[in-house]
Design a protein around this motif. Structure first.
Motif, PDB file in Angstrom:
ATOM      1  N   THR A   1     -16.414  39.744  15.089  1.00  0.00           N
ATOM      2  CA  THR A   1     -15.195  39.650  15.917  1.00  0.00           C
ATOM      3  C   THR A   1     -13.916  40.248  15.315  1.00  0.00           C
ATOM      4  O   THR A   1     -12.834  39.790  15.633  1.00  0.00           O
ATOM      5  N   VAL A   2     -14.053  41.241  14.472  1.00  0.00           N
ATOM      6  CA  VAL A   2     -12.838  41.858  13.923  1.00  0.00           C
ATOM      7  C   VAL A   2     -12.321  42.923  14.896  1.00  0.00           C
ATOM      8  O   VAL A   2     -13.086  43.725  15.419  1.00  0.00           O
TER       9      VAL A   2
ATOM     10  N   GLN B   1      -3.715  37.292  15.738  1.00  0.00           N
ATOM     11  CA  GLN B   1      -3.348  38.360  14.808  1.00  0.00           C
ATOM     12  C   GLN B   1      -3.404  37.827  13.382  1.00  0.00           C
ATOM     13  O   GLN B   1      -2.863  36.759  13.085  1.00  0.00           O
ATOM     14  N   LYS B   2      -4.071  38.572  12.506  1.00  0.00           N
ATOM     15  CA  LYS B   2      -4.265  38.091  11.138  1.00  0.00           C
ATOM     16  C   LYS B   2      -3.808  39.084  10.085  1.00  0.00           C
ATOM     17  O   LYS B   2      -3.509  38.704   8.969  1.00  0.00           O
TER      18      LYS B   2
ATOM     19  N   PRO C   1      -1.525  45.544   9.901  1.00  0.00           N
ATOM     20  CA  PRO C   1      -1.013  44.266  10.436  1.00  0.00           C
ATOM     21  C   PRO C   1      -1.622  43.878  11.778  1.00  0.00           C
ATOM     22  O   PRO C   1      -1.742  42.690  12.083  1.00  0.00           O
ATOM     23  N   ALA C   2      -2.012  44.851  12.592  1.00  0.00           N
ATOM     24  CA  ALA C   2      -2.539  44.530  13.928  1.00  0.00           C
ATOM     25  C   ALA C   2      -3.928  43.907  13.863  1.00  0.00           C
ATOM     26  O   ALA C   2      -4.416  43.379  14.868  1.00  0.00           O
TER      27      ALA C   2
ATOM     28  N   PRO D   1      -5.436  36.331   6.303  1.00  0.00           N
ATOM     29  CA  PRO D   1      -5.829  37.718   6.557  1.00  0.00           C
ATOM     30  C   PRO D   1      -7.341  37.909   6.710  1.00  0.00           C
ATOM     31  O   PRO D   1      -8.128  37.005   6.432  1.00  0.00           O
ATOM     32  N   ILE D   2      -7.702  39.095   7.160  1.00  0.00           N
ATOM     33  CA  ILE D   2      -9.088  39.557   7.099  1.00  0.00           C
ATOM     34  C   ILE D   2      -9.142  40.455   5.860  1.00  0.00           C
ATOM     35  O   ILE D   2      -8.344  41.381   5.737  1.00  0.00           O
TER      36      ILE D   2
END
Lengths: 402, 127, 79
Positions: free
Chosen positions: A65-66, A102-103, A164-165, A260-261
């Motif tokens: 799901t990224v 958003q991560k 960032p998106a 974050p991812i």
């Protein structure tokens, strides 16, 4: 509590008709998205989505799901950036809560070559409309304090790119939102309806044979994950696709927020936190082609070893569950969308390990192709004939974990 | 834990029949890496082989250590995902703690052989 | 559960000890040289079922093992 949560997803089920204008094989993200955009953007509603199991029950339900657009070639940056933008507006548009969050995405470089690649990525992303910047180890530590910049002494982080998106969404909810949006406008969704053959008139595809009987159609779209080679063979096509397993797992609940991812281009793994607080960890595809959903202990061992190298806190967590999906890998690590050379038969495939993020834009573009008969400019480079025309779109470095 | 030491050897590629028939001095280990390949340690000079095309080279790429059988088995049983041989003597090769290792089992002791560049890694994984 | 590959020299070993080797096959029906080159370079049979393949035993004898594997189940049919 979100207002979208309170509305239940409503489906209307139908008996399969003998004919549809459009038959879409595969009720996963790409098939449902194409149906959704056909109905909402083009008013094409004489559409059937055929799913052999339940919608989103195949590889759409097995991905990690990224959502991101930090690709390495102009064609891909533009396409995925469109998809990211559509994702950002999907909740408002469908009035369904897809748990989009958003991560920010960190790609870590451990070698000089990887640093150069990430600098180039930031440049090309900026040039073609995606927001990615090069970041130093100090900035990386600020974005993700949990990272061990020494990489356990063996894999020091010497730079990276920050996107960032980068975000995630709940895969089931994406599928349901699109399915319901299409269904509400008249699209038929047939679950437990497997396609067993293609109806041909000479060289032309005129419909599908299914477990519910034959269905004729003006256009048949293959939006399946994992079985596209078998399907295309029925139309006399050989595809540049190999199907490989991809494994992933989640840990038990991590009590702190991990925003974050994080992915490592050398250690070949990525980590994010699910809405439930589990740490989700994935890696590269298994090297052998296979359609099997077998999972293995060796994967857990090697992937955990690599993840702990950069994120030592993971050491204290326990593995909750693991699963496997299958990925249709193209030779140049780019998708294959559009016409096939066989009249009446379109494909959207080659979604490898990057299919989820492309669901909205892939559906939007395939819907435009089906509605107009003309290949839209953004996906023209991704056509199947690029292999014959020496126009491959090599972007392996952007697959994330290859 | 004893340290791994360089294991000078001779590597021979020849027909399986020639390797089957070859004789080695007492105290020499001849490990059959493949049907047409032997690793002989300590090194042998000018071995007599019934194969005019045999390839014979000095191989300094391995390191080894002899361990008491009980100690070796205690380590191997948690470091191998495959079945260890039960008869003695026996040769086996495969991943040991994720490293390509070769094992020579004798009554009472076991020789562990790994690629020399991985000595430090292997010792770390044995500990 | 690791897939075990039967190496005729070393015995059964986990799949991670091996490197996968594909045996490419261009259909006999392709006689045009350009079409054959294109097919050989890019196209894949990718069967859902039994396929012949080769595995290199990197961690053992360093020889190729030929076998047949069912890609639906990973069951190894013969060696």
């Amino acid at each position: 509590m979100n207002e979208f949560m309170e509305k239940k997803v409503q489906f209307k089920w139908h008996e399969p008709k003998k004919h549809y204008d459009v038959v879409i094989i595969g009720g996963g993200g790409h098939g449902l998205s194409t149906a959704y955009f056909l109905a909402t953007r083009h008013g094409v509603t004489d559409v059937a989505v055929l799913e052999r199991s339940y919608i989103g029950g195949g590889n759409s339900g097995r991905n990690t799901t990224v959502i991101r657009s930090n690709y390495g070639i102009p064609e891909a940056v533009r396409f995925y950036q469109r998809s990211v933008e559509l994702y950002y507006q999907l909740e408002a548009e469908t009035e369904r809560w897809i748990m989009h969050k958003q991560k920010g995405l960190l790609w870590l470089a451990h070698t000089e070559a990887a640093v150069r690649a990430e600098v180039a990525r930031a440049e090309i992303n900026t040039a073609f409309g995606a927001d990615t910047e090069y970041v130093t180890p100090k900035q990386i530590k600020e974005i993700c304090p949990e990272i061990d910049l020494s990489g356990g002494g063996a894999w020091p982080v010497i730079g990276g790119s920050y996107h960032p998106a980068g975000s995630t969404a709940r895969h089931d909810r994406v599928n349901w939102a699109l399915a319901e949006g299409a269904n509400r406008r008249g699209v038929h969704i047939h679950q437990r309806t497997a396609v067993t053959g293609l109806l041909m008139d000479g060289d032309r595809v005129t419909g599908v044979e299914t477990t519910a009987g034959p269905i004729s159609a003006k256009v048949v779209l293959s939006a399946v994950g994992g079985h596209v080679t078998t399907l295309a063979k029925m139309a006399g096509l050989r595809l540049p696709i190999r199907t490989h397993p991809l494994q992933a797992y989640v840990t038990n609940h991590y009590e702190l927020t991990f925003n974050p991812i994080v992915a490592s281009t050398s250690l070949l793994f990525y980590v994010s936190q699910t809405a439930r607080g589990e740490m989700l960890i994935g890696a590269e595809i298994d090297r052998q082609p296979s359609y099997s959903y077998n999972s293995g202990h060796h994967f857990l061992q090697s992937c955990s070893f690599r993840a702990i190298t950069l994120l030592p806190f993971l050491r204290n967590l326990r593995i909750l569950r693991q699963w496997t999906g299958v990925c249709d890998m193209s030779p140049d690590y780019s998708p294959i969308m559009g016409k096939t050379g066989v009249e009446g038969f379109y494909i959207t495939t080659g979604w490898g390990t990057w299919g989820f993020k492309a669901i909205p834009a892939g559906g939007e573009q395939m819907a435009q192709l089906i509605a107009t008969g003309q290949t839209p400019e953004p996906i023209a480079p991704f056509s199947l004939d690029r292999f014959a025309n020496d126009r491959t779109l090599a972007d392996r470095g952007s697959a994330g974990t290859h | 834990m004893p340290e791994l030491k360089r294991l000078p050897a001779t590597r021979i590629v020849a027909t399986p029949a020639a390797l089957d028939a070859a004789k080695w001095p007492d105290g020499t280990l001849a490990l059959r890496l493949a049907s047409d390949e032997l690793l002989v340690t300590p090194p042998v000079a000018n071995p007599a082989l019934d194969d005019p095309h045999a390839i014979i080279i000095a191989d300094a790429g391995y390191a080894g250590v002899w361990l008491p059988e009980a100690e070796a088995l205690a380590f191997l049983e948690r470091a191998c995902e495959w079945e260890l041989p039960v008869q003695r003597p026996a040769f086996a090769q495969g991943a040991v703690a994720g490293i390509a290792a070769k094992l020579w089992f004798e009554a009472g002791r076991v020789l562990l052989i790994v690629p020399a560049p991985l000595i430090a890694d292997f010792e770390e994984r044995m500990a | 559960m690791s897939i075990l590959i039967p190496c005729p020299h070393c015995g059964s070993r986990p799949i991670q000890e091996f490197v996968y080797g594909e045996i490419p096959a261009v259909p006999d029906t392709l006689t045009d040289p350009d079409a054959r080159d294109l097919d050989r370079a890019f196209m894949r049979a990718n069967p859902e079922g039994v396929q012949a393949e080769a595995w290199f035993h990197l961690y053992g004898c360093r020889r190729w093992v030929r076998l047949e594997r069912d890609t639906r189940t990973d069951a190894i049919q013969s060696s």
